[in-house]
Scaffold this motif. Structure first.
Motif, short mmCIF file in Angstrom:
data_model
loop_
_atom_site.label_atom_id
_atom_site.label_comp_id
_atom_site.label_asym_id
_atom_site.label_seq_id
_atom_site.Cartn_x
_atom_site.Cartn_y
_atom_site.Cartn_z
N ALA A 91 -8.75 46.14 40.06
CA ALA A 91 -7.81 45.03 39.82
C ALA A 91 -6.58 45.14 40.71
N LEU A 92 -6.39 46.28 41.36
CA LEU A 92 -5.16 46.54 42.11
C LEU A 92 -5.21 45.98 43.53
N ARG A 93 -4.03 45.71 44.07
CA ARG A 93 -3.90 45.37 45.48
C ARG A 93 -3.74 46.65 46.28
N SER A 94 -3.97 46.55 47.59
CA SER A 94 -3.88 47.74 48.43
C SER A 94 -2.46 48.28 48.51
N ASP A 95 -1.44 47.42 48.30
CA ASP A 95 -0.06 47.90 48.38
C ASP A 95 0.49 48.38 47.04
N ASP A 96 -0.28 48.30 45.98
CA ASP A 96 0.12 48.92 44.72
C ASP A 96 -0.04 50.43 44.86
N PHE A 97 0.82 51.18 44.17
CA PHE A 97 0.79 52.64 44.33
C PHE A 97 0.42 53.29 43.00
N ILE A 98 -0.50 54.27 43.08
CA ILE A 98 -1.07 54.90 41.90
C ILE A 98 -0.54 56.33 41.74
N PHE A 99 -0.21 56.68 40.51
CA PHE A 99 0.17 58.05 40.14
C PHE A 99 -0.75 58.46 38.99
N SER A 100 -1.63 59.40 39.26
CA SER A 100 -2.68 59.70 38.28
C SER A 100 -2.59 61.11 37.73
N ILE A 142 -1.13 67.78 37.74
CA ILE A 142 -1.66 68.70 36.73
C ILE A 142 -0.73 68.80 35.52
N ILE A 143 0.58 68.76 35.77
CA ILE A 143 1.55 68.83 34.67
C ILE A 143 1.39 67.58 33.81
N ILE A 144 1.07 67.76 32.54
CA ILE A 144 0.72 66.63 31.68
C ILE A 144 1.85 65.62 31.57
N GLY A 145 1.60 64.40 32.00
CA GLY A 145 2.53 63.29 31.84
C GLY A 145 3.59 63.16 32.90
N ALA A 146 3.74 64.15 33.79
CA ALA A 146 4.83 64.11 34.77
C ALA A 146 4.70 62.90 35.70
N GLN A 147 3.46 62.46 35.96
CA GLN A 147 3.25 61.35 36.89
C GLN A 147 3.84 60.03 36.39
N THR A 148 4.08 59.91 35.09
CA THR A 148 4.68 58.68 34.58
C THR A 148 6.13 58.54 35.05
N LEU A 149 6.82 59.67 35.17
CA LEU A 149 8.18 59.65 35.70
C LEU A 149 8.17 59.27 37.18
N HIS A 150 7.21 59.82 37.92
CA HIS A 150 7.10 59.51 39.35
C HIS A 150 6.83 58.01 39.54
N ALA A 151 5.95 57.46 38.72
CA ALA A 151 5.61 56.05 38.85
C ALA A 151 6.79 55.16 38.52
N THR A 152 7.53 55.52 37.49
CA THR A 152 8.70 54.72 37.11
C THR A 152 9.76 54.76 38.20
N GLY A 153 9.99 55.94 38.76
CA GLY A 153 10.94 56.05 39.86
C GLY A 153 10.51 55.24 41.06
#
Length: 380
Positions: A91-100, A142-153
């Motif tokens: 569903a994503l566009r190529s310019d959307d950025f993913i943090f998984s 690997i750190i559980i949940g840390a990527q949500t902060l990266h995505a929000t930033g």
């Protein structure tokens, strides 16, 4: 949108319906609210989604086998969660950025990450698997949940740039109990940034069931932050795609964040170091096997007369090709040199790191040439 819309009843928490467009039996359900979001998915696109689902499962099975054979140090299986990953990623566009997190290997495949690059970290040959900016997907956290902060930033940066791309972050049900995830939602809601929180509720945070860590539906937690939420059948690739497109559209048009709870199931272990038979009822696994995300699309294709012998052969050949590439790339991966540990630490020269590298190089040199030493030992 703070409520999910109908299809199949979910009995966790308040029992609200899940968004569903394909039943486990392969029947296409008409839904006036979400059908428009997947109206472009015709027969050809449906076949392509089935190919993604099948290839990703084959990658997972092959990687698990490689770990059992001693070629990988560890592997986090995604068996059973293919639809949640494919439906959202496509569903994503190529310019959307993913943090998984570490389990979204199917998302990585859909973003164009090569099979060998998916395995680098798990073989222990690199600190990172790929260049994030070539595919607009950060390497797994690997750190559980840390990527949500990266995505929000990152989403705050998008907002400041005035762009209409979106940051998307994936995490599991267990991560919703982490402070990082809650802090990320506070910031996302406060600044109304374009980020999608995609929670794959696979029912088990290692050995802890979701019913223990949350007595309400996980999507309901987002409401406490003022974030709209959607609950979707995570084993329904079309429903996941529709829900993700709704969230992306809201973010692109200034509507802020959305929380998606994709209700799915982890059919395998948490990682290959885990034994789920110690804490999970076999009957539960059997119940969810009947809701397999690949089997339901196969049944739908069969209903439409698309699951032909020729199509099946194409899928087998594609899956075999990727599996061969994965295995060959893993086994043929060159071992890193000792000084490689200093590469890619900083983007520009750093005297502090250079000094460490020089000290380590002189330490290694004190042992002489390893190849020459081995040759002399052999002669003796």
């Amino acid at each position: 949108m703070g409520v999910a819309a109908g299809g199949t009843e979910d009995h966790h928490g308040s029992g609200r319906n899940l968004i569903q467009l394909i039943t486990p039996e392969g029947e296409r359900i008409s839904h006036p609210e979400f059908d428009p979001w997947v109206k472009d998915i015709g027969d050809e696109q449906l076949c392509s989604l089935f190919e993604d689902l099948t290839v990703i499962r084959r990658i997972d099975v092959e990687a698990t086998a490689l770990q059992r054979q001693g070629e990988l140090g560890l592997w986090p299986p995604l068996l059973g969660q293919e639809a949640a990953q494919v439906g959202s990623a496509r569903a994503l566009r190529s310019d959307d950025f993913i943090f998984s997190s570490y389990r979204e290997n199917g998302v990585a495949y859909c973003r164009g990450v090569g099979p060998t690059d998916i395995l680098r970290v798990w073989r222990g040959n690199a600190s990172s698997g790929w260049d994030p900016y070539t595919v607009n997907m950060a390497t797994p956290q690997i750190i559980i949940g840390a990527q949500t902060l990266h995505a929000t930033g990152y989403a705050m940066g998008i907002q400041n740039d005035g762009a209409d791309s979106v940051a998307v972050t994936y995490f599991g049900d267990g991560a919703t109990s982490e402070g990082d995830v809650n802090e990320a939602m506070v910031f996302a809601a406060s600044f109304q940034v374009p980020v999608v929180f995609f929670c794959s509720n696979n029912h088990w945070a290692i050995s802890e069931p979701v019913r223990l860590q949350s007595h309400v539906q996980l999507a309901g937690r987002a409401a406490g932050f003022g974030i709209p939420n959607l609950r979707v059948d995570g084993n329904d690739v079309l429903a996941v795609m529709a829900a993700t497109r709704v969230a992306l559209d809201r973010a692109r048009h200034g509507g802020g964040p959305t929380f998606i709870e994709a209700v799915t199931y982890r059919m395998g272990p948490h990682t290959t170091a885990d034994d789920p038979t110690r804490y999970r009822d076999a009957n539960e696994l059997e119940d969810w096997a009947a809701k397999d995300p690949i089997e339901r699309v196969k049944a739908l294709l069969d209903r439409k007369g698309l699951y032909t012998d020729q199509f099946q052969q194409h899928i087998r050949e594609k899956a075999d090709q990727v599996a061969r590439e994965l295995r060959a790339g893993c086994i043929g991966m060159p071992e890193p040199e000792p000084l490689d540990v200093f590469k890619h630490v900083y983007s520009s020269p750093n005297s502090w790191l250079d000094r460490q590298q020089d000290h380590y190089a002189r330490y290694l040199a004190s042992f002489g040439d390893p190849a020459e030493a081995a040759s002399q030992e052999g002669a003796r």
